[in-house]
Design a protein around this motif. Structure first.
Motif, PDB file in Angstrom:
ATOM      1  N   SER A  66     -14.058   1.149   9.213  1.00  0.00           N
ATOM      2  CA  SER A  66     -14.654   1.127   7.884  1.00  0.00           C
ATOM      3  C   SER A  66     -15.427   2.409   7.624  1.00  0.00           C
ATOM      4  CB  SER A  66     -15.570  -0.089   7.740  1.00  0.00           C
ATOM      5  OG  SER A  66     -16.202  -0.100   6.479  1.00  0.00           O
ATOM      6  N   HIS A  67     -16.194   2.862   8.609  1.00  0.00           N
ATOM      7  CA  HIS A  67     -16.980   4.082   8.401  1.00  0.00           C
ATOM      8  C   HIS A  67     -16.080   5.287   8.171  1.00  0.00           C
ATOM      9  CE1 HIS A  67     -20.402   6.728   8.469  1.00  0.00           C
ATOM     10  NE2 HIS A  67     -19.709   7.533   9.258  1.00  0.00           N
ATOM     11  N   LEU A  68     -15.044   5.417   8.970  1.00  0.00           N
ATOM     12  CA  LEU A  68     -14.132   6.540   8.797  1.00  0.00           C
ATOM     13  C   LEU A  68     -13.479   6.515   7.423  1.00  0.00           C
ATOM     14  CD1 LEU A  68     -12.429   6.660  12.307  1.00  0.00           C
ATOM     15  CD2 LEU A  68     -14.161   8.223  11.394  1.00  0.00           C
ATOM     16  N   SER A  69     -13.121   5.332   6.950  1.00  0.00           N
ATOM     17  CA  SER A  69     -12.503   5.209   5.636  1.00  0.00           C
ATOM     18  C   SER A  69     -13.488   5.575   4.526  1.00  0.00           C
ATOM     19  CB  SER A  69     -11.975   3.789   5.447  1.00  0.00           C
ATOM     20  OG  SER A  69     -11.321   3.647   4.205  1.00  0.00           O
ATOM     21  N   LEU A  70     -14.729   5.112   4.662  1.00  0.00           N
ATOM     22  CA  LEU A  70     -15.746   5.434   3.663  1.00  0.00           C
ATOM     23  C   LEU A  70     -16.070   6.930   3.669  1.00  0.00           C
ATOM     24  CD1 LEU A  70     -17.966   2.336   4.338  1.00  0.00           C
ATOM     25  CD2 LEU A  70     -16.955   2.882   2.112  1.00  0.00           C
ATOM     26  N   ARG A  71     -16.006   7.533   4.842  1.00  0.00           N
ATOM     27  CA  ARG A  71     -16.279   8.971   4.953  1.00  0.00           C
ATOM     28  C   ARG A  71     -15.136   9.815   4.416  1.00  0.00           C
ATOM     29  NH1 ARG A  71     -16.166  11.436  10.843  1.00  0.00           N
ATOM     30  NH2 ARG A  71     -13.939  11.430  10.277  1.00  0.00           N
ATOM     31  N   ASP A  72     -13.916   9.476   4.813  1.00  0.00           N
ATOM     32  CA  ASP A  72     -12.778  10.356   4.544  1.00  0.00           C
ATOM     33  C   ASP A  72     -11.966   9.960   3.313  1.00  0.00           C
ATOM     34  OD1 ASP A  72     -13.535  11.632   6.871  1.00  0.00           O
ATOM     35  OD2 ASP A  72     -12.100  10.541   8.115  1.00  0.00           O
ATOM     36  N   GLN A  73     -11.859   8.660   3.036  1.00  0.00           N
ATOM     37  CA  GLN A  73     -11.049   8.202   1.905  1.00  0.00           C
ATOM     38  C   GLN A  73     -11.887   7.977   0.645  1.00  0.00           C
ATOM     39  OE1 GLN A  73      -7.869   8.389   2.369  1.00  0.00           O
ATOM     40  NE2 GLN A  73      -8.081   8.732   4.565  1.00  0.00           N
ATOM     41  N   PHE A  74     -13.061   7.368   0.823  1.00  0.00           N
ATOM     42  CA  PHE A  74     -13.900   7.121  -0.352  1.00  0.00           C
ATOM     43  C   PHE A  74     -14.928   8.227  -0.555  1.00  0.00           C
ATOM     44  CE2 PHE A  74     -15.742   4.013  -3.413  1.00  0.00           C
ATOM     45  CZ  PHE A  74     -14.538   3.574  -3.944  1.00  0.00           C
ATOM     46  N   GLU A  75     -15.167   9.003   0.482  1.00  0.00           N
ATOM     47  CA  GLU A  75     -15.999  10.199   0.411  1.00  0.00           C
ATOM     48  C   GLU A  75     -17.403   9.932  -0.119  1.00  0.00           C
ATOM     49  OE1 GLU A  75     -13.078  13.822  -0.353  1.00  0.00           O
ATOM     50  OE2 GLU A  75     -12.658  12.196  -1.780  1.00  0.00           O
ATOM     51  N   LEU A 115       0.827  -1.210   0.000  1.00  0.00           N
ATOM     52  CA  LEU A 115       0.000   0.000   0.000  1.00  0.00           C
ATOM     53  C   LEU A 115       0.857   1.254   0.000  1.00  0.00           C
ATOM     54  CD1 LEU A 115      -2.690   1.442   0.099  1.00  0.00           C
ATOM     55  CD2 LEU A 115      -2.714   1.103   2.583  1.00  0.00           C
ATOM     56  N   ALA A 116       1.863   1.311   0.858  1.00  0.00           N
ATOM     57  CA  ALA A 116       2.701   2.506   0.921  1.00  0.00           C
ATOM     58  C   ALA A 116       3.376   2.784  -0.417  1.00  0.00           C
ATOM     59  CB  ALA A 116       3.744   2.345   2.021  1.00  0.00           C
ATOM     60  N   GLY A 117       3.880   1.730  -1.052  1.00  0.00           N
ATOM     61  CA  GLY A 117       4.515   1.899  -2.347  1.00  0.00           C
ATOM     62  C   GLY A 117       3.535   2.363  -3.401  1.00  0.00           C
ATOM     63  N   ALA A 118       2.311   1.797  -3.374  1.00  0.00           N
ATOM     64  CA  ALA A 118       1.298   2.191  -4.351  1.00  0.00           C
ATOM     65  C   ALA A 118       0.919   3.654  -4.175  1.00  0.00           C
ATOM     66  CB  ALA A 118       0.077   1.294  -4.213  1.00  0.00           C
ATOM     67  N   LEU A 119       0.722   4.089  -2.942  1.00  0.00           N
ATOM     68  CA  LEU A 119       0.352   5.482  -2.701  1.00  0.00           C
ATOM     69  C   LEU A 119       1.454   6.426  -3.155  1.00  0.00           C
ATOM     70  CD1 LEU A 119      -1.350   5.203   0.816  1.00  0.00           C
ATOM     71  CD2 LEU A 119      -2.435   5.238  -1.444  1.00  0.00           C
ATOM     72  N   GLY A 120       2.717   6.004  -3.001  1.00  0.00           N
ATOM     73  CA  GLY A 120       3.833   6.829  -3.420  1.00  0.00           C
ATOM     74  C   GLY A 120       3.929   6.989  -4.919  1.00  0.00           C
ATOM     75  N   ARG A 121       3.317   6.079  -5.661  1.00  0.00           N
ATOM     76  CA  ARG A 121       3.376   6.133  -7.123  1.00  0.00           C
ATOM     77  C   ARG A 121       2.229   6.929  -7.733  1.00  0.00           C
ATOM     78  NH1 ARG A 121       3.418   0.050  -8.690  1.00  0.00           N
ATOM     79  NH2 ARG A 121       3.333   0.943 -10.805  1.00  0.00           N
ATOM     80  N   LEU A 122       1.252   7.320  -6.927  1.00  0.00           N
ATOM     81  CA  LEU A 122       0.086   8.038  -7.440  1.00  0.00           C
ATOM     82  C   LEU A 122       0.184   9.513  -7.073  1.00  0.00           C
ATOM     83  CD1 LEU A 122      -2.708   5.471  -6.487  1.00  0.00           C
ATOM     84  CD2 LEU A 122      -1.840   5.938  -8.789  1.00  0.00           C
ATOM     85  N   ALA A 123       0.152  10.366  -8.077  1.00  0.00           N
ATOM     86  CA  ALA A 123       0.253  11.797  -7.831  1.00  0.00           C
ATOM     87  C   ALA A 123      -1.098  12.411  -7.458  1.00  0.00           C
ATOM     88  CB  ALA A 123       0.810  12.494  -9.068  1.00  0.00           C
ATOM     89  N   ASP A 124      -2.172  11.825  -7.970  1.00  0.00           N
ATOM     90  CA  ASP A 124      -3.509  12.376  -7.750  1.00  0.00           C
ATOM     91  C   ASP A 124      -3.973  12.039  -6.332  1.00  0.00           C
ATOM     92  OD1 ASP A 124      -6.242  12.958  -7.661  1.00  0.00           O
ATOM     93  OD2 ASP A 124      -6.568  12.378  -9.740  1.00  0.00           O
ATOM     94  N   PRO A 125      -4.244  13.045  -5.482  1.00  0.00           N
ATOM     95  CA  PRO A 125      -4.660  12.754  -4.110  1.00  0.00           C
ATOM     96  C   PRO A 125      -6.000  12.038  -4.022  1.00  0.00           C
ATOM     97  CG  PRO A 125      -4.869  15.096  -4.581  1.00  0.00           C
ATOM     98  CD  PRO A 125      -4.117  14.494  -5.725  1.00  0.00           C
ATOM     99  N   VAL A 126      -6.872  12.269  -5.003  1.00  0.00           N
ATOM    100  CA  VAL A 126      -8.154  11.569  -5.010  1.00  0.00           C
ATOM    101  C   VAL A 126      -7.941  10.077  -5.223  1.00  0.00           C
ATOM    102  CG1 VAL A 126     -10.342  11.279  -6.231  1.00  0.00           C
ATOM    103  CG2 VAL A 126      -9.468  13.577  -5.764  1.00  0.00           C
ATOM    104  N   LEU A 127      -7.132   9.720  -6.185  1.00  0.00           N
ATOM    105  CA  LEU A 127      -6.868   8.309  -6.442  1.00  0.00           C
ATOM    106  C   LEU A 127      -6.150   7.664  -5.263  1.00  0.00           C
ATOM    107  CD1 LEU A 127      -5.839   8.269 -10.209  1.00  0.00           C
ATOM    108  CD2 LEU A 127      -8.106   8.061  -9.177  1.00  0.00           C
ATOM    109  N   ARG A 128      -5.280   8.414  -4.601  1.00  0.00           N
ATOM    110  CA  ARG A 128      -4.606   7.886  -3.412  1.00  0.00           C
ATOM    111  C   ARG A 128      -5.627   7.519  -2.336  1.00  0.00           C
ATOM    112  NH1 ARG A 128       0.722   9.272  -2.089  1.00  0.00           N
ATOM    113  NH2 ARG A 128       0.013   9.877  -0.011  1.00  0.00           N
ATOM    114  N   ARG A 129      -6.607   8.384  -2.148  1.00  0.00           N
ATOM    115  CA  ARG A 129      -7.624   8.104  -1.132  1.00  0.00           C
ATOM    116  C   ARG A 129      -8.450   6.879  -1.503  1.00  0.00           C
ATOM    117  NH1 ARG A 129      -8.007  13.830  -1.197  1.00  0.00           N
ATOM    118  NH2 ARG A 129      -9.937  13.810  -2.432  1.00  0.00           N
ATOM    119  N   ARG A 130      -8.806   6.765  -2.766  1.00  0.00           N
ATOM    120  CA  ARG A 130      -9.618   5.617  -3.180  1.00  0.00           C
ATOM    121  C   ARG A 130      -8.853   4.299  -2.971  1.00  0.00           C
ATOM    122  NH1 ARG A 130     -12.215   9.666  -2.794  1.00  0.00           N
ATOM    123  NH2 ARG A 130     -13.380  10.647  -4.498  1.00  0.00           N
TER     124      ARG A 130
END
Length: 405
Positions: A321-330, A273-288
């Motif tokens: 799960s709820h916090l992730s759906l609220r803050d990461q998946f929005e 996960l950490a490596g994948a997030l580091g490869r994505l520049a778009d913050p929206v895609l990182r959250r998803r």
């Protein structure tokens, strides 16, 4: 997914969760009155609650749903003229007729008042390739409208069982779930995953269904909250949603874009996960990506807790799960956040939004001795904000789709 165009009967009151589906004999009589002939049977398919694993299904991930006592019933009789005709007791019995031999319903421009019928007609068109044909169908339901309890999959699965039985076609249930999913994807234009149809067809009483949405393999996991002194409340927030709009599809497209950028078939395949997030520049895609990867881990952890006989420890998983759906998946909404907050303040073990998001239902895990206090706290939170009073539905793991008579 949920079925916004079809208003469902809700004879239950807040705090009771009383089901409203008419008995099979009454539905048979209503069919005879509507179609001037006897039905050949009645089939029922349940709605579902997903205990954990949200928006992981179309990412080839893991989910853990269970079937509800409420659902959709279909009385049906065979037709040999290649026509499917369908009425719903929830739409005043108006008749929708369509040929079984046809293209995607979504491309035919049906008006809104007929939109709900795209689901049974779509199933009939997909199953035609496997040897089924026309039928007369009368639909009844007791899932509340827009509550995120998967009324559309229940309608699809009840219709699919009816058509297969009427025309003597044998299709195993995992395969039938994929065909019902295909009907929703291709015929209705809703890009749902496999979870809802699988839950409706495969769940058993006293269990949740651990489903691998890539392989279709599943396992029954013991889940009987009452035996552990727990109550799982399903709270219909009364904030209705419609998932055939753009938000749900946008989330799916974002996940597919992220998977392509990461060079994996689906986000289920992200192992670093950490490596994948580091490869994505778009913050929206990182959250998803962060949500999907961690949610898959939460499903596996929840299964471990249930198999270890520790269902009370699920609360922390629900909260995360709820916090992730609220803050990461929005995809959360104000009523869902207020419901979870009020429940936790009243001593519940955990809670989270369920379903596609942007409206619908919340589940709350609490000790049975605190259940009344939690309900009262949620009701008070809605009253303070001037919101419509929520409904509390039974959330007891129940039987999957079956022929009733």
């Amino acid at each position: 997914m949920d079925l916004p165009p079809l208003a469902m009967t809700d004879t239950g009151t807040a705090g009771t969760g009383t089901a409203g589906t008419r008995d099979p004999g009454a539905l048979r009589s209503a069919f005879t009155e509507a179609f001037r002939r006897e039905p050949e049977g009645v089939w029922h398919a349940p709605g579902r609650i997903n205990l954990i694993g949200e928006h992981t299904d179309y990412n080839d991930g893991f989910v853990l749903p269970f079937a509800l006592p409420r659902g959709v019933s279909v009385a049906a009789a065979r037709r040999d003229d290649g026509v499917v005709e369908v009425r719903s007791l929830q739409t005043g019995g108006s008749l929708v007729t369509a040929p079984v031999d046809g293209g995607p319903v979504v491309g035919e421009g049906w008006p809104d008042e007929r939109a709900w019928a795209a689901y049974p007609v779509g199933v009939a068109r997909v199953l035609r390739e496997h040897g089924t044909g026309g039928a007369s169908l009368l639909v009844d339901a007791d899932l509340p409208q827009g509550a995120g309890l998967s009324s559309s999959a229940a309608l699809e699965c009840a219709t699919a069982l009816a058509l297969c039985d009427l025309h003597g076609v044998a299709i195993d249930r995992p395969a039938l779930a994929r065909l019902a999913q295909r009907a929703e994807n291709e015929q209705v234009g809703m890009p749902c995953g496999l979870m809802d149809q699988s839950a409706s067809l495969l769940c058993t009483p006293g269990h949740a269904l651990m489903l691998d949405c890539r392989s279709g393999l599943s396992a029954q996991v013991p889940f009987a909250p009452a035996e552990a002194g727990l109550t799982l409340l399903a709270v219909d927030t009364r904030a209705s949603h419609a998932l055939t709009g753009g938000d749900y599809g946008r989330r799916r497209a974002e996940c597919e874009e992220a998977a392509a950028l990461l060079g994996v078939p689906a986000l289920r395949d992200v192992t670093d996960l950490a490596g994948a997030l580091g490869r994505l520049a778009d913050p929206v895609l990182r959250r998803r990506v962060q949500h999907v990867v961690t949610e898959n881990h939460r499903v596996e952890a929840a299964v471990g807790l249930l198999r270890a006989g520790a269902p009370a420890e699920l609360g922390a998983m629900l909260n995360a799960s709820h916090l992730s759906l609220r803050d990461q998946f929005e995809i959360s909404w104000p009523e869902a956040d207020a419901t979870v907050d009020a429940a936790l303040r009243a001593g519940a073990r955990g809670g989270r939004m369920v379903g596609g998001g942007f409206g619908g239902s919340v589940i709350v895990l609490t000790g049975t001795d605190r259940a009344d206090r939690v309900r009262e706290a949620i009701l008070a939170a809605y009253e303070r904000r001037g919101w419509t009073e929520p409904r509390f539905l039974d959330a007891v793991p129940s039987a999957g789709a079956h022929r009733v008579s």
